[in-house]
Motif scaffolding. Sequence first.
Motif, PDB file in Angstrom:
ATOM      1  N   THR A   1      -0.253  -6.620  -5.818  1.00  0.00           N
ATOM      2  CA  THR A   1      -1.158  -6.258  -4.739  1.00  0.00           C
ATOM      3  C   THR A   1      -1.339  -7.375  -3.713  1.00  0.00           C
ATOM      4  O   THR A   1      -1.814  -7.122  -2.602  1.00  0.00           O
ATOM      5  N   THR A   2      -0.979  -8.592  -4.063  1.00  0.00           N
ATOM      6  CA  THR A   2      -1.093  -9.703  -3.131  1.00  0.00           C
ATOM      7  C   THR A   2       0.256 -10.330  -2.793  1.00  0.00           C
ATOM      8  O   THR A   2       0.332 -11.208  -1.933  1.00  0.00           O
TER       9      THR A   2
ATOM     10  N   THR B   1       3.961 -10.861  -1.238  1.00  0.00           N
ATOM     11  CA  THR B   1       4.585 -10.546   0.043  1.00  0.00           C
ATOM     12  C   THR B   1       6.095 -10.547  -0.120  1.00  0.00           C
ATOM     13  O   THR B   1       6.645 -11.115  -1.068  1.00  0.00           O
TER      14      THR B   1
ATOM     15  N   THR C   1      12.504  -3.664  -0.259  1.00  0.00           N
ATOM     16  CA  THR C   1      12.451  -2.199  -0.308  1.00  0.00           C
ATOM     17  C   THR C   1      13.402  -1.699  -1.385  1.00  0.00           C
ATOM     18  O   THR C   1      14.417  -2.340  -1.686  1.00  0.00           O
TER      19      THR C   1
ATOM     20  N   TRP D   1      -3.561   1.635  -4.255  1.00  0.00           N
ATOM     21  CA  TRP D   1      -2.648   0.628  -3.705  1.00  0.00           C
ATOM     22  C   TRP D   1      -1.207   1.137  -3.683  1.00  0.00           C
ATOM     23  O   TRP D   1      -0.490   0.952  -2.692  1.00  0.00           O
TER      24      TRP D   1
ATOM     25  N   CYS E   1      -0.120   4.185  -3.436  1.00  0.00           N
ATOM     26  CA  CYS E   1       0.048   5.196  -2.396  1.00  0.00           C
ATOM     27  C   CYS E   1       0.027   4.579  -0.998  1.00  0.00           C
ATOM     28  O   CYS E   1       0.812   4.956  -0.126  1.00  0.00           O
ATOM     29  N   GLU E   2      -0.867   3.621  -0.789  1.00  0.00           N
ATOM     30  CA  GLU E   2      -0.987   2.988   0.519  1.00  0.00           C
ATOM     31  C   GLU E   2       0.237   2.155   0.873  1.00  0.00           C
ATOM     32  O   GLU E   2       0.557   1.981   2.061  1.00  0.00           O
ATOM     33  N   ASN E   3       0.928   1.638  -0.130  1.00  0.00           N
ATOM     34  CA  ASN E   3       2.063   0.737   0.123  1.00  0.00           C
ATOM     35  C   ASN E   3       3.415   1.379  -0.141  1.00  0.00           C
ATOM     36  O   ASN E   3       4.449   0.714  -0.005  1.00  0.00           O
TER      37      ASN E   3
ATOM     38  N   ARG F   1       5.956   1.163   2.656  1.00  0.00           N
ATOM     39  CA  ARG F   1       6.433  -0.211   2.871  1.00  0.00           C
ATOM     40  C   ARG F   1       7.461  -0.629   1.837  1.00  0.00           C
ATOM     41  O   ARG F   1       8.389  -1.396   2.130  1.00  0.00           O
ATOM     42  N   LEU F   2       7.321  -0.115   0.620  1.00  0.00           N
ATOM     43  CA  LEU F   2       8.178  -0.549  -0.485  1.00  0.00           C
ATOM     44  C   LEU F   2       9.403   0.331  -0.687  1.00  0.00           C
ATOM     45  O   LEU F   2      10.336  -0.075  -1.388  1.00  0.00           O
TER      46      LEU F   2
ATOM     47  N   ARG G   1       9.708   9.720  -0.155  1.00  0.00           N
ATOM     48  CA  ARG G   1       9.524   9.360   1.244  1.00  0.00           C
ATOM     49  C   ARG G   1      10.482  10.185   2.109  1.00  0.00           C
ATOM     50  O   ARG G   1      11.613  10.456   1.702  1.00  0.00           O
TER      51      ARG G   1
END
Length: 235
Positions: A95-96, A98, A102, A141, A143-145, A148-149, A217
């Motif tokens: 969650t933190t 960076t 992908t 988390w 679902c929100e990311n 991005r991933l 996606r």
Amino acid sequence: MLKLAIHDDLLVILSDSVATPGADTTYLATYSDRIACRDALVVGCGAGLLALRLARRGVRVRALDVNPEAVRLCQRNAVVNDVSDGVVATATDATTATNLGTFDLVISNPPQLPAAYPASGASWVQLANDGGAGGKDFIGWLCENAARLLRPAGVLLFTHFGFLEPEATAELLRRDGFEVRVEYALTKSAGILSGERLARLGTPITEYGVYIVEARRPALPQETKEWTTTGASTK
């Protein structure tokens, strides 16, 4: 103390300091065979069952866990099962973190119980179940990311306890353009740990359903067009 378990010809070393794969994890591992992918991110690898199952069929796996002992155990199990070339395990908080990259697949059996109370002094095994005050923080988390991933047409695959309303989660993903299916997997009995935590939600629960959420996606427009012209459905 170390123990051994067998899952579909995979030998899994277990430890008292790492959460033991339950029926929901083993179901998710088997379900993952349905997903075609070249590489995958396992969020919360634990002893490594999900990573091992994927790597055995040639998927390149990046496995994450906040518990350093889980990461060591995952790596050890990859060596034991001769898939170490396909598994990279890292001790980190997803969650933190960076620059995770992908993937074709992001897979997790996320923590889904109200957080340990009090949290101070909780063991790694207890913390492995912490899903925030209401149990759904980590699912949120994921679902929100997800966008991005995941690469276009990539899949987010995770377990979802029934009392946390999987259809509501699926609807949120659909609003973000994902194609989502929710499938019942199994029913679990509330144990001592889960029973105490679930009581905080206000409704006594003695057992609960476990579901699989599979969210794909959207493909890029040109990819959708190519599928359509060949007669294959994108649904």
